[in-house]
Design a protein around this motif. Structure first.
Motif, PDB file in Angstrom:
ATOM      1  N   SER A  35      54.845 -34.312   9.128  1.00 28.32           N
ATOM      2  CA  SER A  35      55.984 -33.685   9.603  1.00 28.32           C
ATOM      3  C   SER A  35      55.857 -32.052   9.902  1.00 28.32           C
ATOM      4  N   GLU A  36      54.832 -31.554   9.350  1.00 36.32           N
ATOM      5  CA  GLU A  36      54.681 -29.964   9.485  1.00 36.32           C
ATOM      6  C   GLU A  36      53.486 -29.860  10.106  1.00 36.32           C
ATOM      7  N   VAL A  37      52.756 -30.652  10.718  1.00 29.08           N
ATOM      8  CA  VAL A  37      51.421 -30.433  11.236  1.00 29.08           C
ATOM      9  C   VAL A  37      51.158 -31.280  12.460  1.00 29.08           C
ATOM     10  N   SER A  38      52.401 -32.033  12.801  1.00 24.91           N
ATOM     11  CA  SER A  38      52.299 -32.946  14.173  1.00 24.91           C
ATOM     12  C   SER A  38      53.574 -33.069  14.475  1.00 24.91           C
ATOM     13  N   THR A  40      54.641 -35.090  16.781  1.00 22.45           N
ATOM     14  CA  THR A  40      55.214 -36.521  17.356  1.00 22.45           C
ATOM     15  C   THR A  40      54.661 -37.583  16.158  1.00 22.45           C
ATOM     16  N   LEU A  41      54.297 -37.473  15.078  1.00 25.03           N
ATOM     17  CA  LEU A  41      54.059 -38.247  13.936  1.00 25.03           C
ATOM     18  C   LEU A  41      54.753 -37.574  12.585  1.00 25.03           C
ATOM     19  N   ASP A  42      55.302 -38.559  12.112  1.00 20.48           N
ATOM     20  CA  ASP A  42      55.749 -38.255  10.553  1.00 20.48           C
ATOM     21  C   ASP A  42      54.846 -38.456   9.322  1.00 20.48           C
ATOM     22  N   TYR A  43      54.433 -39.836   9.113  1.00 19.25           N
ATOM     23  CA  TYR A  43      53.821 -40.086   8.282  1.00 19.25           C
ATOM     24  C   TYR A  43      52.384 -41.096   8.593  1.00 19.25           C
ATOM     25  N   PHE A  44      51.513 -40.988   7.790  1.00 21.63           N
ATOM     26  CA  PHE A  44      50.504 -41.983   7.719  1.00 21.63           C
ATOM     27  C   PHE A  44      50.271 -42.626   6.289  1.00 21.63           C
ATOM     28  N   VAL A  45      50.110 -44.048   6.586  1.00 23.39           N
ATOM     29  CA  VAL A  45      49.695 -44.419   5.330  1.00 23.39           C
ATOM     30  C   VAL A  45      48.202 -45.060   5.597  1.00 23.39           C
ATOM     31  N   PHE A  88      55.251 -48.138  13.333  1.00 20.08           N
ATOM     32  CA  PHE A  88      56.545 -48.322  13.085  1.00 20.08           C
ATOM     33  C   PHE A  88      57.338 -47.233  13.939  1.00 20.08           C
ATOM     34  N   GLY A  89      57.414 -47.107  15.074  1.00 18.77           N
ATOM     35  CA  GLY A  89      57.770 -45.992  15.922  1.00 18.77           C
ATOM     36  C   GLY A  89      56.848 -45.018  15.470  1.00 18.77           C
ATOM     37  N   ALA A  90      57.535 -43.564  15.726  1.00 22.80           N
ATOM     38  CA  ALA A  90      56.511 -42.520  15.453  1.00 22.80           C
ATOM     39  C   ALA A  90      56.831 -42.154  13.905  1.00 22.80           C
ATOM     40  N   SER A  91      57.640 -42.835  13.347  1.00 27.81           N
ATOM     41  CA  SER A  91      57.815 -42.511  11.844  1.00 27.81           C
ATOM     42  C   SER A  91      56.778 -42.824  10.908  1.00 27.81           C
ATOM     43  N   ILE A  92      56.416 -43.997  10.829  1.00 28.85           N
ATOM     44  CA  ILE A  92      55.213 -44.401   9.830  1.00 28.85           C
ATOM     45  C   ILE A  92      54.115 -45.063  10.791  1.00 28.85           C
ATOM     46  N   LEU A 107      39.992 -39.940   8.330  1.00 30.10           N
ATOM     47  CA  LEU A 107      41.277 -39.286   8.775  1.00 30.10           C
ATOM     48  C   LEU A 107      42.164 -38.474   7.763  1.00 30.10           C
ATOM     49  N   GLU A 108      41.626 -38.483   6.469  1.00 33.50           N
ATOM     50  CA  GLU A 108      42.158 -37.473   5.551  1.00 33.50           C
ATOM     51  C   GLU A 108      41.621 -36.169   5.805  1.00 33.50           C
ATOM     52  N   GLY A 109      40.258 -36.282   6.263  1.00 37.05           N
ATOM     53  CA  GLY A 109      39.658 -35.023   6.732  1.00 37.05           C
ATOM     54  C   GLY A 109      40.141 -34.373   7.762  1.00 37.05           C
ATOM     55  N   LEU A 110      40.344 -35.150   8.907  1.00 40.61           N
ATOM     56  CA  LEU A 110      40.733 -34.888  10.245  1.00 40.61           C
ATOM     57  C   LEU A 110      42.354 -34.114   9.930  1.00 40.61           C
ATOM     58  N   TRP A 111      42.983 -34.639   9.215  1.00 38.56           N
ATOM     59  CA  TRP A 111      44.616 -34.344   8.833  1.00 38.56           C
ATOM     60  C   TRP A 111      44.698 -33.706   7.627  1.00 38.56           C
ATOM     61  N   SER A 112      43.625 -32.951   7.021  1.00 35.24           N
ATOM     62  CA  SER A 112      43.453 -32.323   5.931  1.00 35.24           C
ATOM     63  C   SER A 112      44.883 -31.307   5.754  1.00 35.24           C
ATOM     64  N   ASP A 113      45.417 -30.862   6.857  1.00 35.61           N
ATOM     65  CA  ASP A 113      46.473 -29.742   6.760  1.00 35.61           C
ATOM     66  C   ASP A 113      48.038 -30.691   6.154  1.00 35.61           C
ATOM     67  N   ALA A 114      47.744 -32.007   6.411  1.00 38.43           N
ATOM     68  CA  ALA A 114      48.996 -32.794   6.028  1.00 38.43           C
ATOM     69  C   ALA A 114      48.963 -32.931   4.239  1.00 38.43           C
TER      70      ALA A 114
END
Length: 122
Positions: A35-38, A40-45, A88-92, A107-114
């Motif tokens: 949520s603080e780095v994108s 359009t997206l809220d959460y990745f699992v 699940f929409g843009a939420s998850i 993906l964890e490395g690409l989104w390391s700011d998350a």
């Protein structure tokens, strides 16, 4: 690890997805708060599963438990033998990947700011 979000609905939905993945023996289940780095997206699992049957079993269990938790029916990209994406929409957004695909795409490395969120096993 960072504290779990305070919004109880999202907390419940994320927990349902994490539990569903673990019930079908997915490994290394990680939740990232985007949520603080994108914008359009809220959460990745992100979870690791073997190809084929286990990927499908994990996907079906997540779909069922997510719907029960109030999430909409997901759109599914793939599936392939290496990676399946459930949105699940843009939420998850759920990424089910083989170990090789997960290491390759990192993906964890690409989104390391998350912000990683902690959902301990019961």
């Amino acid at each position: 690890m960072t504290q779990i979000p305070t919004d109880q609905t999202i907390l419940h939905q994320l927990q349902a997805i994490v539990d569903a993945a673990r019930e079908r023996r997915a490994e290394n289940v990680v939740v990232l708060d985007l949520s603080e780095v994108s914008t359009t997206l809220d959460y990745f699992v992100i979870a690791t599963a073997t190809a084929g049957l286990q990927l499908n079993a994990v996907q079906e269990n997540i779909r069922q438990k997510a719907l029960e938790s109030g999430l909409p029916y997901p759109t599914v990209e793939g599936p392939s033998e290496r990676w399946l994406l459930m949105a699940f929409g843009a939420s998850i957004v759920v990424h089910l990947m083989t170990r090789e695909a997960r290491e390759y795409y990192d993906l964890e490395g690409l989104w390391s700011d998350a912000r990683p969120l902690d959902f301990p096993e019961a």
